[in-house]
Scaffold this active site. Sequence first.
Site: not given
Length: 417
Positions: A67, A70, A131
């Site tokens: 993640s 991102k 997230s």
Amino acid sequence: MLKKLKKLGISFLTSLMVVTGIGQGFINADQTLPQLDLEAKSAIAVDAKTGQIIYAKDDKQTYPVASMSKLLTAYILLQAIHKGEITWETRVTPTATEVDISNNTELTNVPLQEGHSYTIRQLYQAMLVGSANAATMLIGNAISGTQTKFIDKMRETAKSLGITDAKIYSANGLTAKYLGDEIYPNTDENAENEFSVRDMAIISQKLIKEYPEILETTKLTKIDFNDNGEITTVNNTNKLLQDDSNLEVDGLKTGTSDAAGYCFASTTNKDGHRIITVIAGAKDNDARFDQTKNLLNYIYNNYDYLAISTNQALRQDVKVKYGKQSSISTIIGNDLSLWVPKNTRAKALQIKLTPKSSTIEAPIKQGETVGDYQITIAGNLGFIDGSTDLKTKALAANSVEGINILIKWWQMLSDTI
């Protein structure tokens, strides 16, 4: 602390050894730093302002980062908002696949409902604080129309930032098998986004420099995601936001997967100086935060921040031809800074002045560019843009009048004889 740093800069500058010309070798430092071997696959620490690398461990090797991906999506979104291509109030509706992903309890998410629309602001906050994976995919849809087109945009953007080694298959960093029919074409189901920690530091630095407002979101410990009156409280996955170690961390993003292990890109602004750290492949959730603290404490315990102020006069280094004086003092063109090992001797700092041409002729105006400075600390690790030193213009500290035209002609004639 700031007074101490100011004194440090003054003491360095009063005893600098200024070296002119090019092709000079580095001067060895007499300072040996204690070793730090972090328990992670790779790690990096950089100064957010200059990109100076303060610590590095296997920083160019690409690994799955989950993640932390991102952050690239956030960069593209903020870029689109600042260009007016999209707004915070733009609404987007999830596909059936994205609704399914949002309700997959194996994954971090906010639950989305088919037929409901969500603002970009809601999705952005859910992505960075909680997230949320499906929310991230919706952001990609809003910008590019489809996941495939958004992944293409991510790849193009990464290259524009100088990142050429990354492997990008999703907006959120999920393993491809979780993406259902929105998987990128011809992608293996076990494929994951891969970046080096240096790549993630580049993205983090660009975010903080160009869109510092991101920190207003990444510092939030929780948000309430409102879906037509149904509230889902989302807690930030960054545990250092509530840590009592006085490190003042206010971002940026965690990442977790079987292949990636536990990753964390952090930033902290301590004593007015912002540092970015990236940890990849820590053994567990606590370890990524512990290793980040170890890295930050290592820097604060072993380094000082050296500031060199604009207009700082260094030395009469530039020779002047056909002037009423034969040389001219120079000053630094803009503020510069370096992290240097504590108790580093002044000779470890090397300043090279390269005149802008082999012959600098009068008249010269005060403030005119007469050359370039390159400033390096011996044993340094360079900068994330690939450079090895700080660069700035060398400006004329004062004006130099030209000599009488007849005398100048006589000197010119003498030079040719």
